[in-house]
Motif scaffolding. Structure first.
Motif, PDB file in Angstrom:
ATOM      1  N   PRO A  11      26.146  -2.328 -35.329  1.00 56.51           N
ATOM      2  CA  PRO A  11      25.096  -2.916 -36.173  1.00 56.51           C
ATOM      3  C   PRO A  11      23.800  -3.050 -35.392  1.00 56.51           C
ATOM      4  CG  PRO A  11      26.692  -4.587 -35.523  1.00 56.51           C
ATOM      5  CD  PRO A  11      27.210  -3.276 -35.028  1.00 56.51           C
ATOM      6  N   SER A  12      22.675  -2.729 -36.029  1.00 53.55           N
ATOM      7  CA  SER A  12      21.399  -2.804 -35.309  1.00 53.55           C
ATOM      8  C   SER A  12      20.956  -4.237 -35.103  1.00 53.55           C
ATOM      9  CB  SER A  12      20.321  -2.005 -36.038  1.00 53.55           C
ATOM     10  OG  SER A  12      20.192  -2.496 -37.359  1.00 53.55           O
ATOM     11  N   SER A  13      21.323  -5.120 -36.041  1.00 54.24           N
ATOM     12  CA  SER A  13      20.993  -6.529 -35.854  1.00 54.24           C
ATOM     13  C   SER A  13      22.064  -7.384 -36.505  1.00 54.24           C
ATOM     14  CB  SER A  13      19.623  -6.852 -36.447  1.00 54.24           C
ATOM     15  OG  SER A  13      19.658  -6.708 -37.840  1.00 54.24           O
ATOM     16  N   THR A  14      22.272  -8.557 -35.927  1.00 58.08           N
ATOM     17  CA  THR A  14      23.291  -9.461 -36.424  1.00 58.08           C
ATOM     18  C   THR A  14      22.886 -10.890 -36.102  1.00 58.08           C
ATOM     19  OG1 THR A  14      25.648  -9.970 -36.381  1.00 58.08           O
ATOM     20  CG2 THR A  14      24.668  -9.254 -34.309  1.00 58.08           C
ATOM     21  N   MET A  15      23.476 -11.840 -36.796  1.00 60.75           N
ATOM     22  CA  MET A  15      23.156 -13.259 -36.588  1.00 60.75           C
ATOM     23  C   MET A  15      24.082 -13.860 -35.538  1.00 60.75           C
ATOM     24  SD  MET A  15      20.735 -13.904 -38.792  1.00 60.75           S
ATOM     25  CE  MET A  15      20.742 -15.666 -39.064  1.00 60.75           C
ATOM     26  N   THR A  16      23.557 -14.772 -34.735  1.00 59.02           N
ATOM     27  CA  THR A  16      24.399 -15.447 -33.764  1.00 59.02           C
ATOM     28  C   THR A  16      25.491 -16.230 -34.495  1.00 59.02           C
ATOM     29  OG1 THR A  16      22.945 -17.361 -33.752  1.00 59.02           O
ATOM     30  CG2 THR A  16      22.585 -15.736 -32.027  1.00 59.02           C
ATOM     31  N   GLY A  17      26.657 -16.296 -33.859  1.00 65.12           N
ATOM     32  CA  GLY A  17      27.760 -17.060 -34.420  1.00 65.12           C
ATOM     33  C   GLY A  17      28.600 -16.325 -35.440  1.00 65.12           C
ATOM     34  N   THR A  18      28.236 -15.081 -35.782  1.00 70.49           N
ATOM     35  CA  THR A  18      29.015 -14.324 -36.753  1.00 70.49           C
ATOM     36  C   THR A  18      30.039 -13.441 -36.046  1.00 70.49           C
ATOM     37  OG1 THR A  18      27.361 -12.570 -36.787  1.00 70.49           O
ATOM     38  CG2 THR A  18      27.160 -14.284 -38.469  1.00 70.49           C
ATOM     39  N   VAL A  19      30.988 -12.949 -36.814  1.00 70.50           N
ATOM     40  CA  VAL A  19      31.981 -12.006 -36.305  1.00 70.50           C
ATOM     41  C   VAL A  19      31.402 -10.599 -36.450  1.00 70.50           C
ATOM     42  CG1 VAL A  19      34.296 -11.053 -36.643  1.00 70.50           C
ATOM     43  CG2 VAL A  19      33.882 -13.504 -36.949  1.00 70.50           C
ATOM     44  N   ALA A  55      37.625 -15.138 -16.365  1.00 70.07           N
ATOM     45  CA  ALA A  55      36.653 -15.786 -15.479  1.00 70.07           C
ATOM     46  C   ALA A  55      35.229 -15.387 -15.858  1.00 70.07           C
ATOM     47  CB  ALA A  55      36.936 -15.411 -14.033  1.00 70.07           C
ATOM     48  N   ALA A  56      35.070 -14.185 -16.397  1.00 72.97           N
ATOM     49  CA  ALA A  56      33.738 -13.690 -16.752  1.00 72.97           C
ATOM     50  C   ALA A  56      33.257 -14.241 -18.092  1.00 72.97           C
ATOM     51  CB  ALA A  56      33.741 -12.165 -16.778  1.00 72.97           C
ATOM     52  N   ASN A  57      34.042 -15.132 -18.696  1.00 73.34           N
ATOM     53  CA  ASN A  57      33.646 -15.767 -19.953  1.00 73.34           C
ATOM     54  C   ASN A  57      33.409 -14.729 -21.046  1.00 73.34           C
ATOM     55  OD1 ASN A  57      33.081 -17.838 -21.673  1.00 73.34           O
ATOM     56  ND2 ASN A  57      30.927 -18.015 -21.070  1.00 73.34           N
ATOM     57  N   ILE A  58      34.368 -13.862 -21.212  1.00 79.23           N
ATOM     58  CA  ILE A  58      34.253 -12.762 -22.161  1.00 79.23           C
ATOM     59  C   ILE A  58      34.478 -13.259 -23.593  1.00 79.23           C
ATOM     60  CG2 ILE A  58      35.487 -10.692 -22.914  1.00 79.23           C
ATOM     61  CD1 ILE A  58      35.569  -9.873 -19.976  1.00 79.23           C
ATOM     62  N   THR A  59      33.587 -12.821 -24.482  1.00 81.85           N
ATOM     63  CA  THR A  59      33.621 -13.303 -25.863  1.00 81.85           C
ATOM     64  C   THR A  59      34.040 -12.197 -26.828  1.00 81.85           C
ATOM     65  OG1 THR A  59      31.302 -12.718 -26.120  1.00 81.85           O
ATOM     66  CG2 THR A  59      31.783 -14.973 -25.415  1.00 81.85           C
ATOM     67  N   TYR A  60      34.609 -11.129 -26.328  1.00 78.71           N
ATOM     68  CA  TYR A  60      34.976 -10.018 -27.191  1.00 78.71           C
ATOM     69  C   TYR A  60      36.410  -9.582 -26.921  1.00 78.71           C
ATOM     70  CZ  TYR A  60      34.062  -7.487 -22.916  1.00 78.71           C
ATOM     71  OH  TYR A  60      34.080  -7.081 -21.603  1.00 78.71           O
ATOM     72  N   THR A  61      36.935  -8.766 -27.815  1.00 75.47           N
ATOM     73  CA  THR A  61      38.220  -8.120 -27.618  1.00 75.47           C
ATOM     74  C   THR A  61      37.997  -6.621 -27.763  1.00 75.47           C
ATOM     75  OG1 THR A  61      39.277 -10.002 -28.674  1.00 75.47           O
ATOM     76  CG2 THR A  61      40.619  -8.042 -28.396  1.00 75.47           C
ATOM     77  N   MET A  62      38.387  -5.858 -26.753  1.00 73.97           N
ATOM     78  CA  MET A  62      38.239  -4.402 -26.810  1.00 73.97           C
ATOM     79  C   MET A  62      39.623  -3.785 -26.947  1.00 73.97           C
ATOM     80  SD  MET A  62      36.393  -1.736 -24.162  1.00 73.97           S
ATOM     81  CE  MET A  62      37.281  -2.334 -22.727  1.00 73.97           C
ATOM     82  N   ARG A  64      41.412  -0.358 -26.666  1.00 76.67           N
ATOM     83  CA  ARG A  64      41.199   1.006 -26.169  1.00 76.67           C
ATOM     84  C   ARG A  64      41.841   2.052 -27.071  1.00 76.67           C
ATOM     85  NH1 ARG A  64      39.396   1.213 -20.835  1.00 76.67           N
ATOM     86  NH2 ARG A  64      40.266   3.293 -20.628  1.00 76.67           N
ATOM     87  N   LYS A  65      42.890   1.680 -27.782  1.00 75.74           N
ATOM     88  CA  LYS A  65      43.583   2.650 -28.642  1.00 75.74           C
ATOM     89  C   LYS A  65      42.832   2.888 -29.951  1.00 75.74           C
ATOM     90  CE  LYS A  65      47.808   3.244 -26.528  1.00 75.74           C
ATOM     91  NZ  LYS A  65      47.320   3.649 -25.214  1.00 75.74           N
ATOM     92  N   SER A  66      42.331   1.809 -30.562  1.00 74.87           N
ATOM     93  CA  SER A  66      41.664   1.956 -31.862  1.00 74.87           C
ATOM     94  C   SER A  66      40.160   2.171 -31.721  1.00 74.87           C
ATOM     95  CB  SER A  66      41.914   0.722 -32.725  1.00 74.87           C
ATOM     96  OG  SER A  66      41.260  -0.398 -32.186  1.00 74.87           O
ATOM     97  N   GLY A  67      39.608   1.850 -30.543  1.00 74.34           N
ATOM     98  CA  GLY A  67      38.178   2.038 -30.334  1.00 74.34           C
ATOM     99  C   GLY A  67      37.320   0.911 -30.852  1.00 74.34           C
ATOM    100  N   THR A  68      37.935  -0.226 -31.202  1.00 71.97           N
ATOM    101  CA  THR A  68      37.135  -1.330 -31.725  1.00 71.97           C
ATOM    102  C   THR A  68      36.715  -2.287 -30.612  1.00 71.97           C
ATOM    103  OG1 THR A  68      39.124  -2.607 -32.226  1.00 71.97           O
ATOM    104  CG2 THR A  68      38.179  -1.291 -34.016  1.00 71.97           C
ATOM    105  N   LEU A  69      35.552  -2.851 -30.798  1.00 72.02           N
ATOM    106  CA  LEU A  69      35.035  -3.900 -29.927  1.00 72.02           C
ATOM    107  C   LEU A  69      34.671  -5.044 -30.862  1.00 72.02           C
ATOM    108  CD1 LEU A  69      34.140  -4.752 -27.067  1.00 72.02           C
ATOM    109  CD2 LEU A  69      31.900  -3.818 -27.596  1.00 72.02           C
ATOM    110  N   LEU A  70      35.432  -6.139 -30.756  1.00 73.52           N
ATOM    111  CA  LEU A  70      35.305  -7.237 -31.706  1.00 73.52           C
ATOM    112  C   LEU A  70      34.745  -8.473 -31.021  1.00 73.52           C
ATOM    113  CD1 LEU A  70      36.003  -8.355 -34.592  1.00 73.52           C
ATOM    114  CD2 LEU A  70      38.173  -9.088 -33.600  1.00 73.52           C
ATOM    115  N   PHE A  71      33.633  -8.973 -31.553  1.00 75.28           N
ATOM    116  CA  PHE A  71      33.044 -10.234 -31.085  1.00 75.28           C
ATOM    117  C   PHE A  71      33.427 -11.315 -32.089  1.00 75.28           C
ATOM    118  CE2 PHE A  71      30.283  -6.986 -29.330  1.00 75.28           C
ATOM    119  CZ  PHE A  71      30.100  -7.425 -28.027  1.00 75.28           C
ATOM    120  N   ASN A  72      34.132 -12.352 -31.643  1.00 76.41           N
ATOM    121  CA  ASN A  72      34.507 -13.432 -32.553  1.00 76.41           C
ATOM    122  C   ASN A  72      33.300 -14.262 -32.955  1.00 76.41           C
ATOM    123  OD1 ASN A  72      37.256 -12.902 -32.868  1.00 76.41           O
ATOM    124  ND2 ASN A  72      37.668 -13.724 -30.847  1.00 76.41           N
TER     125      ASN A  72
END
Length: 103
Positions: A11-19, A55-62, A64-72
């Motif tokens: 997405p080119s732009s998105t709102m903070t706090g959204t999935v 430790a890196a405070n990661i906010t996403y789930t990647m 590798r098999k499906s190619g998705t990168l999900l930000f909660n």
């Protein structure tokens, strides 16, 4: 069969706090490709629940098999230039074009 250039959806732009889900897919590779996402040219870590990723405070789930990168819940820190790379161990890995996501 070597992978073809994957199709990335960022997405080119998105709102903070959204999935937000970024996706990456190519269908020619055999065996099926695995996908690696990059942000600003740096490979993103796969979140395994232990060690450096947490430790890196990661906010996403990647996935590798499906190619998705999900930000909660995306934050302004997630703004950047994203692309993904498909590889299956045969031939050269293929990258999609870089796309900027503005949060």
């Amino acid at each position: 069969v070597a992978p073809t250039t994957p199709v990335c959806e960022v997405p080119s732009s998105t709102m903070t706090g959204t999935v937000v889900q970024l996706s990456c897919k190519e269908t020619e590779g055999s065996p099926p490709s695995e996908y690696q996402w990059y942000k600003n040219g740096v490979a993103l870590l796969e979140k395994t629940g232990t060690g450096s990723a947490r430790a890196a405070n990661i906010t996403y789930t990647m996935n590798r098999k499906s190619g998705t990168l999900l930000f909660n819940t995306v934050t302004k820190n997630d703004t950047g230039e994203y692309f993904c790379e498909a590889s299956n161990g045969i031939g050269l890995s293929q990258k999609c074009s870089v796309k900027r996501m503005q949060v």
